[in-house]
Motif scaffolding. Sequence first.
Motif, PDB file in Angstrom:
ATOM      1  N   THR A   3       0.818  -1.210   0.000  1.00 52.03           N
ATOM      2  CA  THR A   3       0.000   0.000   0.000  1.00 52.03           C
ATOM      3  C   THR A   3       0.856   1.265   0.000  1.00 52.03           C
ATOM      4  OG1 THR A   3      -1.806  -1.141   1.131  1.00 52.03           O
ATOM      5  CG2 THR A   3      -1.776   1.260   1.296  1.00 52.03           C
ATOM      6  N   TYR A   4       1.861   1.294   0.848  1.00 52.79           N
ATOM      7  CA  TYR A   4       2.689   2.499   0.931  1.00 52.79           C
ATOM      8  C   TYR A   4       3.417   2.756  -0.382  1.00 52.79           C
ATOM      9  CZ  TYR A   4       6.180   5.847   2.525  1.00 52.79           C
ATOM     10  OH  TYR A   4       6.977   6.955   2.656  1.00 52.79           O
ATOM     11  N   GLN A   5       3.914   1.709  -1.012  1.00 53.46           N
ATOM     12  CA  GLN A   5       4.619   1.881  -2.285  1.00 53.46           C
ATOM     13  C   GLN A   5       3.660   2.389  -3.367  1.00 53.46           C
ATOM     14  OE1 GLN A   5       8.014   1.635  -2.765  1.00 53.46           O
ATOM     15  NE2 GLN A   5       7.453   2.650  -4.656  1.00 53.46           N
ATOM     16  N   LEU A   6       2.447   1.874  -3.386  1.00 53.24           N
ATOM     17  CA  LEU A   6       1.451   2.358  -4.345  1.00 53.24           C
ATOM     18  C   LEU A   6       1.163   3.843  -4.124  1.00 53.24           C
ATOM     19  CD1 LEU A   6      -1.028  -0.654  -4.337  1.00 53.24           C
ATOM     20  CD2 LEU A   6       0.316   0.141  -6.291  1.00 53.24           C
ATOM     21  N   ILE A   7       1.046   4.240  -2.865  1.00 51.16           N
ATOM     22  CA  ILE A   7       0.792   5.648  -2.552  1.00 51.16           C
ATOM     23  C   ILE A   7       1.982   6.508  -2.960  1.00 51.16           C
ATOM     24  CG2 ILE A   7       0.420   7.298  -0.663  1.00 51.16           C
ATOM     25  CD1 ILE A   7      -1.190   4.994   0.731  1.00 51.16           C
ATOM     26  N   LYS A   8       3.191   6.025  -2.698  1.00 48.48           N
ATOM     27  CA  LYS A   8       4.388   6.771  -3.114  1.00 48.48           C
ATOM     28  C   LYS A   8       4.402   6.961  -4.626  1.00 48.48           C
ATOM     29  CE  LYS A   8       8.366   5.389  -1.624  1.00 48.48           C
ATOM     30  NZ  LYS A   8       9.517   4.678  -1.029  1.00 48.48           N
ATOM     31  N   ASN A   9       4.043   5.913  -5.363  1.00 50.69           N
ATOM     32  CA  ASN A   9       4.003   6.019  -6.823  1.00 50.69           C
ATOM     33  C   ASN A   9       2.949   7.013  -7.287  1.00 50.69           C
ATOM     34  OD1 ASN A   9       5.993   4.070  -6.903  1.00 50.69           O
ATOM     35  ND2 ASN A   9       4.630   2.422  -7.535  1.00 50.69           N
ATOM     36  N   GLU A  22      -0.099  13.507   3.651  1.00 53.25           N
ATOM     37  CA  GLU A  22      -0.349  13.250   5.075  1.00 53.25           C
ATOM     38  C   GLU A  22      -0.995  14.461   5.738  1.00 53.25           C
ATOM     39  OE1 GLU A  22       3.180  10.095   6.192  1.00 53.25           O
ATOM     40  OE2 GLU A  22       3.675  12.231   6.115  1.00 53.25           O
ATOM     41  N   LYS A  23      -0.457  15.628   5.469  1.00 58.81           N
ATOM     42  CA  LYS A  23      -0.980  16.850   6.079  1.00 58.81           C
ATOM     43  C   LYS A  23      -2.420  17.108   5.648  1.00 58.81           C
ATOM     44  CE  LYS A  23      -0.074  21.745   6.626  1.00 58.81           C
ATOM     45  NZ  LYS A  23       0.784  22.876   6.302  1.00 58.81           N
ATOM     46  N   GLU A  24      -2.694  16.921   4.352  1.00 59.84           N
ATOM     47  CA  GLU A  24      -4.024  17.233   3.841  1.00 59.84           C
ATOM     48  C   GLU A  24      -5.109  16.259   4.302  1.00 59.84           C
ATOM     49  OE1 GLU A  24      -4.359  18.446  -0.213  1.00 59.84           O
ATOM     50  OE2 GLU A  24      -2.586  19.701  -0.081  1.00 59.84           O
ATOM     51  N   ILE A  25      -4.716  15.040   4.675  1.00 58.53           N
ATOM     52  CA  ILE A  25      -5.745  14.118   5.171  1.00 58.53           C
ATOM     53  C   ILE A  25      -5.714  13.986   6.694  1.00 58.53           C
ATOM     54  CG2 ILE A  25      -5.832  12.834   3.003  1.00 58.53           C
ATOM     55  CD1 ILE A  25      -4.414  10.530   4.462  1.00 58.53           C
ATOM     56  N   GLY A  26      -4.853  14.778   7.340  1.00 55.85           N
ATOM     57  CA  GLY A  26      -4.861  14.829   8.797  1.00 55.85           C
ATOM     58  C   GLY A  26      -3.992  13.813   9.502  1.00 55.85           C
ATOM     59  N   LEU A  27      -2.943  13.351   8.844  1.00 54.22           N
ATOM     60  CA  LEU A  27      -1.995  12.423   9.472  1.00 54.22           C
ATOM     61  C   LEU A  27      -0.738  13.166   9.888  1.00 54.22           C
ATOM     62  CD1 LEU A  27      -2.185   9.417   7.002  1.00 54.22           C
ATOM     63  CD2 LEU A  27      -2.967   9.435   9.361  1.00 54.22           C
ATOM     64  N   SER A  28      -0.071  12.666  10.895  1.00 56.13           N
ATOM     65  CA  SER A  28       1.197  13.272  11.286  1.00 56.13           C
ATOM     66  C   SER A  28       2.271  12.877  10.272  1.00 56.13           C
ATOM     67  CB  SER A  28       1.591  12.844  12.700  1.00 56.13           C
ATOM     68  OG  SER A  28       1.715  11.438  12.763  1.00 56.13           O
ATOM     69  N   ASN A  29       3.292  13.715  10.194  1.00 52.73           N
ATOM     70  CA  ASN A  29       4.379  13.501   9.233  1.00 52.73           C
ATOM     71  C   ASN A  29       5.058  12.150   9.496  1.00 52.73           C
ATOM     72  OD1 ASN A  29       6.082  14.066   7.144  1.00 52.73           O
ATOM     73  ND2 ASN A  29       7.430  15.412   8.334  1.00 52.73           N
ATOM     74  N   GLY A  30       5.193  11.339   8.464  1.00 55.07           N
ATOM     75  CA  GLY A  30       5.849  10.051   8.572  1.00 55.07           C
ATOM     76  C   GLY A  30       4.921   8.885   8.884  1.00 55.07           C
ATOM     77  N   SER A  31       3.643   9.176   9.108  1.00 54.74           N
ATOM     78  CA  SER A  31       2.690   8.120   9.462  1.00 54.74           C
ATOM     79  C   SER A  31       2.560   7.058   8.369  1.00 54.74           C
ATOM     80  CB  SER A  31       1.307   8.704   9.728  1.00 54.74           C
ATOM     81  OG  SER A  31       1.323   9.531  10.848  1.00 54.74           O
ATOM     82  N   MET A  32       2.520   7.505   7.124  1.00 55.30           N
ATOM     83  CA  MET A  32       2.297   6.558   6.029  1.00 55.30           C
ATOM     84  C   MET A  32       3.441   5.569   5.850  1.00 55.30           C
ATOM     85  SD  MET A  32       0.466   8.502   2.929  1.00 55.30           S
ATOM     86  CE  MET A  32      -1.038   9.406   3.143  1.00 55.30           C
ATOM     87  N   SER A  33       4.637   5.964   6.224  1.00 55.94           N
ATOM     88  CA  SER A  33       5.778   5.057   6.039  1.00 55.94           C
ATOM     89  C   SER A  33       5.596   3.771   6.846  1.00 55.94           C
ATOM     90  CB  SER A  33       7.087   5.740   6.412  1.00 55.94           C
ATOM     91  OG  SER A  33       7.100   6.069   7.785  1.00 55.94           O
ATOM     92  N   LYS A  34       4.814   3.839   7.915  1.00 60.27           N
ATOM     93  CA  LYS A  34       4.543   2.652   8.737  1.00 60.27           C
ATOM     94  C   LYS A  34       3.588   1.686   8.041  1.00 60.27           C
ATOM     95  CE  LYS A  34       5.239   5.396  12.847  1.00 60.27           C
ATOM     96  NZ  LYS A  34       4.543   6.218  13.827  1.00 60.27           N
ATOM     97  N   TRP A  35       2.930   2.144   6.981  1.00 54.55           N
ATOM     98  CA  TRP A  35       1.966   1.316   6.277  1.00 54.55           C
ATOM     99  C   TRP A  35       2.632   0.189   5.501  1.00 54.55           C
ATOM    100  CZ3 TRP A  35      -2.113   5.258   4.060  1.00 54.55           C
ATOM    101  CH2 TRP A  35      -2.684   5.961   5.127  1.00 54.55           C
ATOM    102  N   ASP A  36       3.956   0.186   5.472  1.00 54.83           N
ATOM    103  CA  ASP A  36       4.682  -0.933   4.872  1.00 54.83           C
ATOM    104  C   ASP A  36       4.577  -2.182   5.746  1.00 54.83           C
ATOM    105  OD1 ASP A  36       5.693  -0.346   2.385  1.00 54.83           O
ATOM    106  OD2 ASP A  36       7.550   0.514   3.142  1.00 54.83           O
ATOM    107  N   THR A  37       4.427  -1.977   7.051  1.00 58.01           N
ATOM    108  CA  THR A  37       4.447  -3.114   7.973  1.00 58.01           C
ATOM    109  C   THR A  37       3.089  -3.437   8.593  1.00 58.01           C
ATOM    110  OG1 THR A  37       5.147  -1.617   9.736  1.00 58.01           O
ATOM    111  CG2 THR A  37       6.873  -2.828   8.565  1.00 58.01           C
ATOM    112  N   TYR A  38       2.114  -2.539   8.474  1.00 55.97           N
ATOM    113  CA  TYR A  38       0.783  -2.837   8.987  1.00 55.97           C
ATOM    114  C   TYR A  38      -0.256  -2.073   8.176  1.00 55.97           C
ATOM    115  CZ  TYR A  38       0.449   1.660  11.421  1.00 55.97           C
ATOM    116  OH  TYR A  38       0.380   2.989  11.709  1.00 55.97           O
ATOM    117  N   TYR A  39      -1.481  -2.579   8.188  1.00 58.86           N
ATOM    118  CA  TYR A  39      -2.558  -1.902   7.479  1.00 58.86           C
ATOM    119  C   TYR A  39      -3.063  -0.732   8.300  1.00 58.86           C
ATOM    120  CZ  TYR A  39      -2.950  -5.452   3.891  1.00 58.86           C
ATOM    121  OH  TYR A  39      -2.698  -6.279   2.834  1.00 58.86           O
TER     122      TYR A  39
END
Length: 102
Positions: A3-9, A22-39
């Motif tokens: 998922t994270y790689q698809l989002i990066k692309n 991340e900012k525009e959808i209300g996530l803290s900076n770096g939150s999405m990078s954790k999506w590589d290891t969990y949903y």
Amino acid sequence: MGTYQLIKNLARDRGVSIAKVEKEIGLSNGSMSKWDTYYPNSRFIVQVADYFDVSVDYLLGRSTYQKDTSVTASAVNIAEIVTKLTDADTELVKALVTRLAD
């Protein structure tokens, strides 16, 4: 692909940074990078899908199509009704729908 790689692309292809998404959808900076290891929470997946105008299934790797191409229940109902019409009536319905769509 995860998922994270698809989002990066998607972000790269659209010229935006992950931090901006991340900012525009209300996530803290770096939150999405954790999506590589969990949903992530489904709410965030939906927000990212809406942000990039792609389907949730695409983000989860369940579809190779970015947009949902499924037929709606209404379309199925209409198709069932049309199959009961005569050929002449079917042509009338087709002409009406075409005119409405224009």
